[in-house]
Design a protein around this motif. Structure first.
Motif, short mmCIF file in Angstrom:
data_model
loop_
_atom_site.label_atom_id
_atom_site.label_comp_id
_atom_site.label_asym_id
_atom_site.label_seq_id
_atom_site.Cartn_x
_atom_site.Cartn_y
_atom_site.Cartn_z
N TRP A 150 1.06 -1.12 0.32
CA TRP A 150 -0.05 -0.33 0.04
C TRP A 150 0.67 1.22 0.31
CZ3 TRP A 150 -4.47 0.09 -1.22
CH2 TRP A 150 -5.53 -0.71 -0.68
N ASP A 151 0.33 1.63 -1.02
CA ASP A 151 1.05 3.80 -0.89
C ASP A 151 0.12 4.50 -0.96
OD1 ASP A 151 2.34 5.85 -0.43
OD2 ASP A 151 3.55 5.27 -1.88
N ILE A 152 -0.55 5.42 0.98
CA ILE A 152 -1.94 6.20 0.93
C ILE A 152 -1.60 7.86 1.22
CG2 ILE A 152 -4.29 6.41 1.66
CD1 ILE A 152 -3.79 2.48 2.40
N ASP A 153 -2.10 8.28 0.47
CA ASP A 153 -1.89 9.54 1.10
C ASP A 153 -3.37 9.85 1.06
OD1 ASP A 153 0.84 10.80 0.43
OD2 ASP A 153 0.67 10.00 -1.31
N ILE A 154 -3.25 11.03 2.40
CA ILE A 154 -5.29 11.78 2.90
C ILE A 154 -5.02 12.86 3.24
CG2 ILE A 154 -6.18 11.33 4.62
CD1 ILE A 154 -6.12 8.75 3.55
N VAL A 155 -5.73 13.24 2.01
CA VAL A 155 -6.43 14.86 2.06
C VAL A 155 -6.27 15.71 3.62
CG1 VAL A 155 -6.33 17.06 0.75
CG2 VAL A 155 -5.46 15.20 -0.27
N GLU A 156 -7.16 14.58 3.60
CA GLU A 156 -8.20 15.09 4.86
C GLU A 156 -9.92 13.44 4.69
OE1 GLU A 156 -12.85 18.05 5.51
OE2 GLU A 156 -12.10 17.94 3.63
N PHE A 157 -9.54 13.96 6.03
CA PHE A 157 -10.05 12.34 6.57
C PHE A 157 -11.63 12.94 6.73
CE2 PHE A 157 -6.66 10.71 8.22
CZ PHE A 157 -6.48 9.32 7.66
N PRO A 158 -12.71 11.96 5.77
CA PRO A 158 -13.65 12.40 5.81
C PRO A 158 -14.64 11.84 7.35
CG PRO A 158 -13.09 9.73 5.29
CD PRO A 158 -12.05 10.67 5.64
N LYS A 159 -15.56 12.40 8.37
CA LYS A 159 -16.05 12.66 9.41
C LYS A 159 -17.18 12.06 9.57
CE LYS A 159 -16.40 17.20 9.40
NZ LYS A 159 -15.86 17.44 7.83
N TYR A 160 -17.76 11.40 10.97
CA TYR A 160 -18.87 10.90 11.14
C TYR A 160 -19.93 11.91 10.58
CZ TYR A 160 -22.77 9.23 13.51
OH TYR A 160 -23.74 8.40 14.02
N GLY A 161 -20.72 10.41 9.41
CA GLY A 161 -22.14 10.75 8.97
C GLY A 161 -21.56 11.15 7.19
N ASP A 162 -20.07 11.67 7.05
CA ASP A 162 -19.89 11.66 5.57
C ASP A 162 -20.79 11.03 4.48
OD1 ASP A 162 -19.34 14.76 6.16
OD2 ASP A 162 -16.79 13.87 5.98
N LYS A 163 -20.51 11.26 3.45
CA LYS A 163 -21.67 10.62 2.13
C LYS A 163 -20.01 9.48 1.28
CE LYS A 163 -26.43 9.64 3.08
NZ LYS A 163 -26.01 10.04 3.71
N ILE A 164 -19.19 9.58 1.34
CA ILE A 164 -17.80 9.71 0.25
C ILE A 164 -18.30 8.32 -0.80
CG2 ILE A 164 -16.88 9.89 2.48
CD1 ILE A 164 -15.66 7.08 2.29
N THR A 165 -17.62 8.73 -2.11
CA THR A 165 -17.43 7.44 -3.72
C THR A 165 -16.03 7.08 -2.93
OG1 THR A 165 -19.01 9.02 -4.19
CG2 THR A 165 -17.87 7.87 -5.76
N VAL A 166 -15.98 5.78 -3.44
CA VAL A 166 -14.41 5.23 -3.46
C VAL A 166 -14.26 4.85 -4.84
CG1 VAL A 166 -13.20 3.31 -2.75
CG2 VAL A 166 -14.34 5.08 -0.92
N LYS A 167 -13.73 4.44 -6.11
CA LYS A 167 -13.25 4.65 -6.86
C LYS A 167 -11.35 3.35 -7.14
CE LYS A 167 -14.93 8.63 -8.30
NZ LYS A 167 -14.25 9.92 -10.12
N THR A 168 -12.13 2.66 -7.80
CA THR A 168 -11.09 2.29 -8.49
C THR A 168 -11.05 1.91 -9.47
OG1 THR A 168 -9.42 0.03 -7.25
CG2 THR A 168 -11.62 -0.08 -7.72
N SER A 169 -9.45 0.94 -9.66
CA SER A 169 -9.43 1.09 -11.16
C SER A 169 -7.69 0.09 -11.54
CB SER A 169 -9.38 1.81 -12.79
OG SER A 169 -7.94 2.70 -12.46
N ALA A 170 -7.63 -1.13 -12.45
CA ALA A 170 -6.60 -1.70 -12.33
C ALA A 170 -5.41 -1.26 -13.60
CB ALA A 170 -7.04 -3.25 -12.96
N TYR A 171 -4.87 -0.32 -13.28
CA TYR A 171 -3.80 -0.24 -13.75
C TYR A 171 -2.95 -1.19 -14.92
CZ TYR A 171 0.00 3.41 -14.44
OH TYR A 171 0.90 4.44 -15.16
N SER A 172 -2.52 -1.87 -14.27
CA SER A 172 -1.68 -2.58 -15.27
C SER A 172 -1.38 -4.51 -14.82
CB SER A 172 -0.35 -2.05 -14.95
OG SER A 172 1.08 -2.27 -14.06
#
Length: 252
Positions: free
Chosen positions: A62-84
């Motif tokens: 893993w290599d994970i960068d967080i700009v801002e952590f979502p808070k309790y009650g927030d709705k987020i969208t998580v996206k993914t794709s196979a790079y190679s």
């Protein structure tokens, strides 16, 4: 992001948060893993398909960068794709977006395909290239920084592996190592800082009933804190290496 992009919405529930009412890093990692599994299931190459081919995906980095952590009650969208895909490795990208569509976190991950019985890597199946819409000649790797070697141990904690720590591959779920690593950082340090980046390399499986040691080297710079972590199995062999990067709550 290249290849087929899959997204899934999540709400941040109470069990996902820390004392600051912000999502735990392990919650986000669980979302990354879930949306990757969801994509495979949607494309018809999910858990049952892999089992029928005596195969399973195992997480390597893993290599994970967080700009801002979502808070309790927030709705987020998580996206993914196979790079190679390359030999028995799969490189994958992830994004976390807030309700306004702004990216608040990114991640890169490396997985490898194994033979379930032999527990050894096997070449990527041609059907996986086709399903993820990845050209077989596309074998470019994602750039992943190395993890520094630990040179001193500032603290260590001990844990026994429980049944609830085990995943569908019959070994410890990858998020548990992250929990164990962070648990070795003293609470007074955790309360001063916010995690901004984490790098992980999984080197060796651990199993139910065994014990592990979580060691950490802490470099506290006042406005920031960098930690190098090492998870050892009960034979003293390295199971997981991690680096975490933190910023003072005053700066966040």
């Amino acid at each position: 992001m290249r290849g087929i992009i899959t997204e899934k919405q999540y709400e941040i529930y109470y069990h996902d948060i820390d004392y600051k009412r912000k999502a735990l890093i392990t919650s986000l990692v669980n979302f990354f893993g879930d949306v990757a599994t969801y994509q495979s299931e949607e494309l018809g190459i999910g858990l049952d398909y892999l089992k029928s081919n005596n195969a399973a995906w195992v997480l390597y980095k893993w290599d994970i960068d967080i700009v801002e952590f979502p808070k309790y009650g927030d709705k987020i969208t998580v996206k993914t794709s196979a790079y190679s895909l390359k030999r028995f490795y799969a490189f994958r990208e992830h994004e976390v977006c807030n309700k306004d569509g702004n990216i608040i976190g990114t991640a890169k991950s490396v997985w490898f395909l194994i033979d379930i019985e032999k527990r050894k890597p096997i070449r990527i199946l041609k059907s996986l290239y086709e399903a993820y819409d990845i050209n077989e000649k596309c074998n470019e790797e994602l750039n992943m920084d190395k993890i520094k070697n630990i040179t001193k141990i500032d603290n260590e904690e001990y844990f026994t592996i429980r049944y609830s720590d085990i995943d569908t591959n019959r070994h410890v779920n990858n998020t548990k190592y992250i929990s164990w690593a962070i648990e070795a950082v003293p609470l007074e340090k955790i309360l001063k800082y916010t995690l901004k980046r984490i790098k992980v390399i999984y080197k060796k499986e651990t199993r139910y009933g065994h014990s592990i040691t979580s060691q950490v080297q802490i470099d506290d710079n006042g406005d920031s804190m960098d930690c190098i972590h090492r998870i050892l199995d009960d034979e003293g062999k390295e199971a997981t290496l991690l680096e975490t990067f933190w910023i003072s709550n005053k700066e966040y």
